[in-house]
Design a protein around this motif. Structure first.
Motif, PDB file in Angstrom:
ATOM      1  N   ARG A  93       0.855  -1.190   0.000  1.00 22.53           N
ATOM      2  CA  ARG A  93       0.000   0.000   0.000  1.00 22.53           C
ATOM      3  C   ARG A  93       0.886   1.233   0.000  1.00 22.53           C
ATOM      4  NH1 ARG A  93       0.623   2.164   4.937  1.00 22.53           N
ATOM      5  NH2 ARG A  93       0.804   0.828   6.765  1.00 22.53           N
ATOM      6  N   PRO A  95       2.290   4.549   1.752  1.00 22.26           N
ATOM      7  CA  PRO A  95       2.524   4.873   3.152  1.00 22.26           C
ATOM      8  C   PRO A  95       1.713   6.084   3.616  1.00 22.26           C
ATOM      9  CG  PRO A  95       4.340   5.658   1.816  1.00 22.26           C
ATOM     10  CD  PRO A  95       3.429   4.883   0.896  1.00 22.26           C
ATOM     11  N   SER A  96       1.480   6.132   4.903  1.00 22.44           N
ATOM     12  CA  SER A  96       0.852   7.314   5.501  1.00 22.44           C
ATOM     13  C   SER A  96       1.885   8.439   5.529  1.00 22.44           C
ATOM     14  CB  SER A  96       0.400   6.991   6.923  1.00 22.44           C
ATOM     15  OG  SER A  96       1.528   6.831   7.767  1.00 22.44           O
ATOM     16  N   PRO A  97       1.440   9.669   5.712  1.00 20.26           N
ATOM     17  CA  PRO A  97       2.409  10.771   5.828  1.00 20.26           C
ATOM     18  C   PRO A  97       3.419  10.536   6.962  1.00 20.26           C
ATOM     19  CG  PRO A  97       0.228  11.666   5.450  1.00 20.26           C
ATOM     20  CD  PRO A  97       0.058  10.178   5.669  1.00 20.26           C
ATOM     21  N   ASP A  98       2.968   9.993   8.090  1.00 17.01           N
ATOM     22  CA  ASP A  98       3.887   9.723   9.203  1.00 17.01           C
ATOM     23  C   ASP A  98       4.914   8.657   8.820  1.00 17.01           C
ATOM     24  OD1 ASP A  98       2.702  11.613  10.835  1.00 17.01           O
ATOM     25  OD2 ASP A  98       1.421  10.160  11.874  1.00 17.01           O
ATOM     26  N   GLU A  99       4.482   7.614   8.104  1.00 16.85           N
ATOM     27  CA  GLU A  99       5.409   6.567   7.666  1.00 16.85           C
ATOM     28  C   GLU A  99       6.407   7.117   6.657  1.00 16.85           C
ATOM     29  OE1 GLU A  99       2.488   2.673   8.154  1.00 16.85           O
ATOM     30  OE2 GLU A  99       2.427   3.849   6.315  1.00 16.85           O
ATOM     31  N   ARG A 100       5.942   7.961   5.747  1.00 17.56           N
ATOM     32  CA  ARG A 100       6.865   8.572   4.776  1.00 17.56           C
ATOM     33  C   ARG A 100       7.952   9.344   5.504  1.00 17.56           C
ATOM     34  NH1 ARG A 100       4.281  12.144   0.580  1.00 17.56           N
ATOM     35  NH2 ARG A 100       6.439  12.326  -0.017  1.00 17.56           N
ATOM     36  N   LYS A 101       7.558  10.077   6.540  1.00 17.57           N
ATOM     37  CA  LYS A 101       8.526  10.866   7.296  1.00 17.57           C
ATOM     38  C   LYS A 101       9.458   9.956   8.099  1.00 17.57           C
ATOM     39  CE  LYS A 101       7.028  14.696   8.991  1.00 17.57           C
ATOM     40  NZ  LYS A 101       6.324  15.708   9.783  1.00 17.57           N
ATOM     41  N   GLU A 102       8.889   8.971   8.796  1.00 20.22           N
ATOM     42  CA  GLU A 102       9.689   8.079   9.650  1.00 20.22           C
ATOM     43  C   GLU A 102      10.730   7.298   8.859  1.00 20.22           C
ATOM     44  OE1 GLU A 102       9.084   4.081  12.437  1.00 20.22           O
ATOM     45  OE2 GLU A 102       7.322   5.221  11.810  1.00 20.22           O
ATOM     46  N   GLU A 107       7.816  10.430  -2.338  1.00 23.64           N
ATOM     47  CA  GLU A 107       6.491  10.333  -2.938  1.00 23.64           C
ATOM     48  C   GLU A 107       6.486   9.249  -4.018  1.00 23.64           C
ATOM     49  OE1 GLU A 107       3.732  13.223  -5.710  1.00 23.64           O
ATOM     50  OE2 GLU A 107       5.161  14.116  -4.339  1.00 23.64           O
ATOM     51  N   VAL A 123       6.249  -2.676   8.704  1.00 21.02           N
ATOM     52  CA  VAL A 123       6.045  -1.804   7.554  1.00 21.02           C
ATOM     53  C   VAL A 123       7.426  -1.555   6.964  1.00 21.02           C
ATOM     54  CG1 VAL A 123       5.231   0.443   6.761  1.00 21.02           C
ATOM     55  CG2 VAL A 123       4.001  -0.759   8.586  1.00 21.02           C
TER      56      VAL A 123
END
Length: 138
Positions: A93, A95-102, A107, A123
């Motif tokens: 899937r 990623p969420s914005p938090d996962e992208r940052k972590e 993008e 993840v």
């Protein structure tokens, strides 16, 4: 060069040109792409077409844009091999914005979600993960 008589949109043509330069090594990981203004002048395109082309490349994970700096060929990242059990359930899937940052995921790059019996869900960024079957011990 851009073929203005083509059925292919000009922003897609520009993305193709830049993608080919990356694939051929003419643009190297970490190297800055020409500025939007320079691309507009070089290919006789408007700002919208140039931004759309860069958006296509970002969505493919080939380039990253840093605000107030520019757009760069995405640096190569180390690949990690992750062992999963045969009973694992793996899905992909965005990623969420938090996962992208972590995980520092650009993008357009999806994640794997690995659900293994008795373990916490993992993840994993799909652009730097190879999933391999765990060797069963007898």
């Amino acid at each position: 060069m851009i073929d203005f008589g083509s059925d292919r949109p000009v922003h897609r043509q520009l993305a193709d040109i830049i993608r080919a330069d990356i694939a051929a090594g003419r643009l190297k990981p970490g190297q800055a792409l020409p500025s939007e203004t320079r691309l507009m002048q070089q290919y006789e395109l408007g700002r919208v077409a140039v931004r759309q082309a860069l958006g296509v490349l970002r969505s493919e994970g080939l380039v990253v844009t840093v605000k107030r700096e520019g757009t760069y060929v995405r640096p190569q990242v180390p690949i990690e091999r992750v062992a999963v059990e045969r009973a694992a359930e793996v899905t992909a899937r965005m990623p969420s914005p938090d996962e992208r940052k972590e995980f520092h995921i650009p993008e357009g790059v999806p994640v794997f979600v690995v659900k293994q019996p008795g373990k916490r869900n993992q993840v994993l960024p799909a652009d730097r993960t190879i999933l391999v079957w765990a060797v069963e011990e007898h």
